[in-house]
Scaffold this active site. Sequence first.
Site, short mmCIF file in Angstrom:
data_model
loop_
_atom_site.label_atom_id
_atom_site.label_comp_id
_atom_site.label_asym_id
_atom_site.label_seq_id
_atom_site.Cartn_x
_atom_site.Cartn_y
_atom_site.Cartn_z
N LYS A 38 0.84 -1.20 0.00
CA LYS A 38 0.00 0.00 0.00
C LYS A 38 0.87 1.25 0.00
CE LYS A 38 -0.41 -0.04 5.05
NZ LYS A 38 -1.31 -0.09 6.21
N ARG A 136 -10.21 0.08 15.17
CA ARG A 136 -10.29 0.90 13.95
C ARG A 136 -11.38 0.33 13.05
NH1 ARG A 136 -4.22 1.51 11.62
NH2 ARG A 136 -4.79 -0.59 10.95
N TYR A 264 12.84 32.25 3.92
CA TYR A 264 11.62 32.94 4.36
C TYR A 264 11.68 33.30 5.84
CZ TYR A 264 9.34 31.62 -0.04
OH TYR A 264 9.01 31.47 -1.37
N MET A 313 8.86 25.17 -0.11
CA MET A 313 8.09 24.18 -0.84
C MET A 313 8.97 23.32 -1.73
SD MET A 313 4.83 24.63 -3.42
CE MET A 313 3.80 25.33 -2.14
#
Length: 368
Positions: A38, A136, A264, A313
């Site tokens: 998966k 779950r 940043y 990013m």
Amino acid sequence: MSTVHETTLEIDLKALEHNYKFLRSKLAKDVELMGVVKAFGYGSESSEVAKKMSELGVGYFAVAYTKEGVSLRDDGITESILVLHPQSINFQEIIERCLEPSIYSEYVLREFIKTAEKLGQKDYPIHLKLNTGLNRLGFIENELETIFDYLNKTSSVKVKSIFSHLAASEDWREREFTLQQLGKFRKMAFKLFENLKYRPLLHISNTSAIINYPEAAFDMVRSGIGLYGFGNDEKINKNLKPIGTLKTIISQIHHLAAGESVGYNRAFTAIEKTKTATLPIGHADGINRQYGNGRGGVYIKDQYAPIIGNVCMDMIMIDITGIECEEGDEVILFGGPQHATKFATSGNTISYELITGISQRVKRHIIK
């Protein structure tokens, strides 16, 4: 000279083979090993991984969602594929693509039988998921009679396996709880056997249970993270080889004077002359912001270079003061000199989250 020329996740199929053989050595010959592929093969490349596992003798695969199983079928995987968390909207596609659903509630059982009958199926393989304490998905003990009621009224489906999921098989402090889960699983499974009049496969063990609870192997075990080189325990990790190495290159080198800032929000300010490098990888690639500002780091020519400033990013910046390197040189984020678990820990997370989070825009290179 760099061995990569862009951000690349190298996937070593020989390491996968090593991990498979190690885990297989812990099992009796008659116990099957289901390969969990998966989440793009735990962030690697699901089809190539599945094909290699098939060569090694794996006859059963597991995915989380229908789309993942369909992708494997499109890439030529013909072995049985268990869909662990199917949704009713996908039931017709599951049958059309010969996938096998986990049935975990009365609603899912009822709706899948409706679809199977509509499509004229007989003895279509399903897998009953039992809730033994993880809470779950899965049927609880007082719902077993409901399962019997549905199955006794149809010939459209047949139970291929009965399974559950352990909550803390890697944690010896939770040994009593794990043994309770195993006891509950046996009790519920044998109630099902009595009513079904045949014996489906049983499986509950994950990677950690293969090592820590060999008595819980039953007919089949499921391994995900272990096949990819992680064992949830340092002693186990020593016997496994991570299959993925995340590499990038130096795009540009800067020489900062004291007082100059980087990135940043000016999150890093040099207090003395500092040499920095910008790398073409960022949080859109899976290297999230928690690794910035000195918490995480990378390796250049076996020398550690901390990440400085805020992760962007598409880029990160590192401090390479004192490291002899050039633009275009190779940089390793995890694999080789730095285990992915160590890198993940620097960001206060776990290897699962790190490796499955590597973006699909990162190039995959298969080493066969």
